[in-house]
Design a protein around this motif. Structure first.
Motif, mmCIF file in Angstrom:
data_model
loop_
_atom_site.group_PDB
_atom_site.id
_atom_site.type_symbol
_atom_site.label_atom_id
_atom_site.label_comp_id
_atom_site.label_asym_id
_atom_site.label_seq_id
_atom_site.Cartn_x
_atom_site.Cartn_y
_atom_site.Cartn_z
ATOM 1 N N GLU A 172 29.657 16.283 -33.822
ATOM 2 C CA GLU A 172 28.482 16.900 -34.313
ATOM 3 C C GLU A 172 28.793 17.962 -35.316
ATOM 4 O O GLU A 172 28.411 18.367 -36.402
ATOM 5 C CB GLU A 172 27.405 17.289 -33.469
ATOM 6 C CG GLU A 172 26.773 16.234 -32.860
ATOM 7 C CD GLU A 172 26.007 15.315 -33.954
ATOM 8 O OE1 GLU A 172 25.071 15.824 -34.375
ATOM 9 O OE2 GLU A 172 26.177 13.872 -34.076
ATOM 10 N N PRO A 173 29.734 19.058 -34.707
ATOM 11 C CA PRO A 173 29.887 20.000 -35.654
ATOM 12 C C PRO A 173 30.745 19.652 -37.209
ATOM 13 O O PRO A 173 30.597 20.218 -38.033
ATOM 14 C CB PRO A 173 30.790 21.237 -34.907
ATOM 15 C CG PRO A 173 30.613 20.838 -33.276
ATOM 16 C CD PRO A 173 30.353 19.343 -33.703
ATOM 17 N N PHE A 174 31.615 18.793 -36.873
ATOM 18 C CA PHE A 174 32.329 18.249 -38.019
ATOM 19 C C PHE A 174 31.271 17.467 -39.071
ATOM 20 O O PHE A 174 31.186 17.629 -40.073
ATOM 21 C CB PHE A 174 33.444 17.290 -37.492
ATOM 22 C CG PHE A 174 33.913 16.289 -38.628
ATOM 23 C CD1 PHE A 174 34.942 16.936 -39.610
ATOM 24 C CD2 PHE A 174 33.618 15.083 -38.992
ATOM 25 C CE1 PHE A 174 35.584 16.095 -40.566
ATOM 26 C CE2 PHE A 174 34.190 14.243 -40.138
ATOM 27 C CZ PHE A 174 35.137 14.937 -40.734
ATOM 28 N N TRP A 175 30.471 16.739 -38.655
ATOM 29 C CA TRP A 175 29.612 16.040 -39.442
ATOM 30 C C TRP A 175 28.599 17.006 -40.075
ATOM 31 O O TRP A 175 28.245 16.954 -41.208
ATOM 32 C CB TRP A 175 28.604 15.213 -38.591
ATOM 33 C CG TRP A 175 29.141 13.808 -38.103
ATOM 34 C CD1 TRP A 175 28.952 13.471 -36.651
ATOM 35 C CD2 TRP A 175 30.063 12.805 -38.396
ATOM 36 N NE1 TRP A 175 29.727 12.509 -36.240
ATOM 37 C CE2 TRP A 175 30.385 11.990 -37.417
ATOM 38 C CE3 TRP A 175 30.493 12.860 -39.827
ATOM 39 C CZ2 TRP A 175 31.244 11.029 -37.602
ATOM 40 C CZ3 TRP A 175 31.407 11.844 -39.811
ATOM 41 C CH2 TRP A 175 31.858 10.986 -38.892
ATOM 42 N N ALA A 176 28.172 18.026 -39.217
ATOM 43 C CA ALA A 176 27.308 19.091 -39.836
ATOM 44 C C ALA A 176 27.892 19.816 -41.022
ATOM 45 O O ALA A 176 27.623 20.258 -42.191
ATOM 46 C CB ALA A 176 26.796 20.222 -38.781
ATOM 47 N N ARG A 177 29.222 20.212 -40.718
ATOM 48 C CA ARG A 177 29.953 20.974 -41.761
ATOM 49 C C ARG A 177 30.396 19.887 -42.999
ATOM 50 O O ARG A 177 30.349 20.610 -44.090
ATOM 51 C CB ARG A 177 31.295 21.477 -41.206
ATOM 52 C CG ARG A 177 32.229 22.290 -41.923
ATOM 53 C CD ARG A 177 31.272 23.654 -42.648
ATOM 54 N NE ARG A 177 32.319 24.557 -43.140
ATOM 55 C CZ ARG A 177 31.999 25.674 -43.978
ATOM 56 N NH1 ARG A 177 30.607 25.733 -44.208
ATOM 57 N NH2 ARG A 177 32.911 26.316 -44.396
ATOM 58 N N ALA A 178 30.482 18.965 -42.842
ATOM 59 C CA ALA A 178 30.718 17.922 -43.717
ATOM 60 C C ALA A 178 29.721 17.876 -44.731
ATOM 61 O O ALA A 178 29.633 17.940 -46.149
ATOM 62 C CB ALA A 178 31.256 16.715 -43.501
ATOM 63 N N ALA A 179 28.564 17.769 -43.970
ATOM 64 C CA ALA A 179 27.098 17.536 -44.791
ATOM 65 C C ALA A 179 26.849 18.832 -45.569
ATOM 66 O O ALA A 179 26.381 18.984 -46.749
ATOM 67 C CB ALA A 179 26.042 17.389 -43.885
ATOM 68 N N GLU A 180 27.179 20.183 -45.089
ATOM 69 C CA GLU A 180 26.893 21.334 -45.709
ATOM 70 C C GLU A 180 27.683 21.547 -46.834
ATOM 71 O O GLU A 180 27.170 22.132 -47.731
ATOM 72 C CB GLU A 180 27.495 22.564 -44.554
ATOM 73 C CG GLU A 180 27.030 23.731 -44.997
ATOM 74 C CD GLU A 180 27.515 24.980 -44.133
ATOM 75 O OE1 GLU A 180 27.238 26.122 -44.273
ATOM 76 O OE2 GLU A 180 28.317 24.739 -43.095
#
Length: 345
Positions: A172-180
């Motif tokens: 989840e942190p990876f997906w969030a950062r990639a989206a950001e």
């Protein structure tokens, strides 16, 4: 590596699926972890079978210049009518078995080497880095290293790594950062968990790769990752494998089974939230992909320079006889749009 080189701009065509080999990185991995490298080689032999390995070794050997020499690459791009390639590491550099210390070194070194490689022809090449997917707690760090530290356009990930699937909450942190950051995530499998069942006739690739794409995308969709992170830019290699052409079965499961209701909408909805390359090998499948994913979600790919790729990817698209505006979007417009978002810290 040689100094900076340039090539003539050709047509505005963008190939999002092309690979580079990193021999110095692999040599260091072999030096640091010889027993683990030997175990991985034995697994590859078991998965692929001796007959396929006997063909693959010489095939790759003949393509070393294409995989390592920028001048050879640019000449091939000119011959294909490709202006720009997105260059990602050959998937054998994923090393999903690597312990944390080695895995993070690999990611950082791969990011450095890929950045150095594309810097030799920045008007023609765009780089994608690596992250240590089997160690989810370190993925954001090396996503930032690739994108903010090295100026790469995104990262390449496998379909799974050890016990880490794309549905894993630890991502989840990876997906969030990639989206950001608005960067590209290129989904490209290496190997297949079906192992010895595919150890002849090159089934490990012809069946295994499309299977892995379909499984990985299904984890992503059914787990609701795209609901929680709608800004993600995920490009699936090999046309997304089997999933786009059999998506009706997924929709049916979503409708009749509560255990398949991890996403908010029918799974087919999410095919229009992912991008797919054109390494599908026939016009009928390409037409179907455009129909289910949308004309703005299909991007040119070649899998350069491997034998399972497309030697003449532009001609392959034109042979499909899609409408000219759709053809132009696939050849370059859609890929250009994917990189429009500015990356900031």
């Amino acid at each position: 590596m040689t100094g900076p080189v340039t090539g003539a701009a050709v047509t505005g065509t963008v190939d999002v699926h092309a690979h580079v080999l990193l021999p110095t990185l692999h040599a260091e991995v072999e030096r640091r972890a010889p027993e683990l490298v030997a175990e991985a080689a034995a697994l590859d032999l078991r998965r692929n079978g001796a007959a396929s390995q006997a063909v693959s070794g010489p095939m790759i050997g003949m393509r070393i210049p294409k995989l390592t020499d920028v001048n050879v690459r640019l000449a091939d791009m000119d011959a294909q009518g490709v202006e720009r390639q997105w260059v990602s590491a050959s998937p054998n550099h994923f090393y999903p078995w690597a312990p944390e210390g080695l895995a993070v070194w690999v990611a950082g070194e791969a990011n450095r080497l890929i950045a150095d490689y594309v810097a030799q022809a920045p008007d023609r090449l765009t780089g994608l880095g690596l992250v240590p997917m089997q160690h989810p707690e370190r993925m954001v760090e090396y996503l930032d290293d690739a994108v903010l530290g090295r100026g790469l356009a995104g990262v390449e990930i496998s379909s799974f790594a050890g016990d880490v699937e794309l549905s894993d909450p630890r991502l989840e942190p990876f997906w969030a950062r990639a989206a950001e950051l608005g960067i590209v995530i290129f989904l490209h499998p290496f190997g297949c968990s079906l192992d010895e069942r595919l150890d002849r006739f090159y089934l490990a690739n012809t069946v295994g790769q499309p299977t892995e794409n379909a499984v990985a995308l299904s984890h992503l969709i059914f787990a609701g990752v795209l609901d929680r992170h709608p800004a993600l830019k995920i490009v699936a290699a090999h046309g997304g494998g089997y999933l786009p052409t059999v998506i009706g079965r997924s929709d049916h499961a979503w409708n009749v089974r509560p255990d398949a209701r991890g996403c908010e909408h029918p799974p087919s909805t999410y095919l229009r939230k992912v991008w797919f390359d054109t390494v599908v090998h026939d016009s009928r499948t390409l037409h179907a992909l455009v129909e289910v994913a949308g004309e703005d979600r299909v991007v040119l790919g070649s899998d350069y320079p491997f034998d399972m790729g497309l030697d003449d990817p532009v001609t392959k698209i034109r042979e499909a006889e899609l409408a000219e505006d759709i053809t132009q979007r696939i050849l370059g417009g859609n890929a250009a749009a994917l990189l429009e978002t500015k990356r900031t810290a």
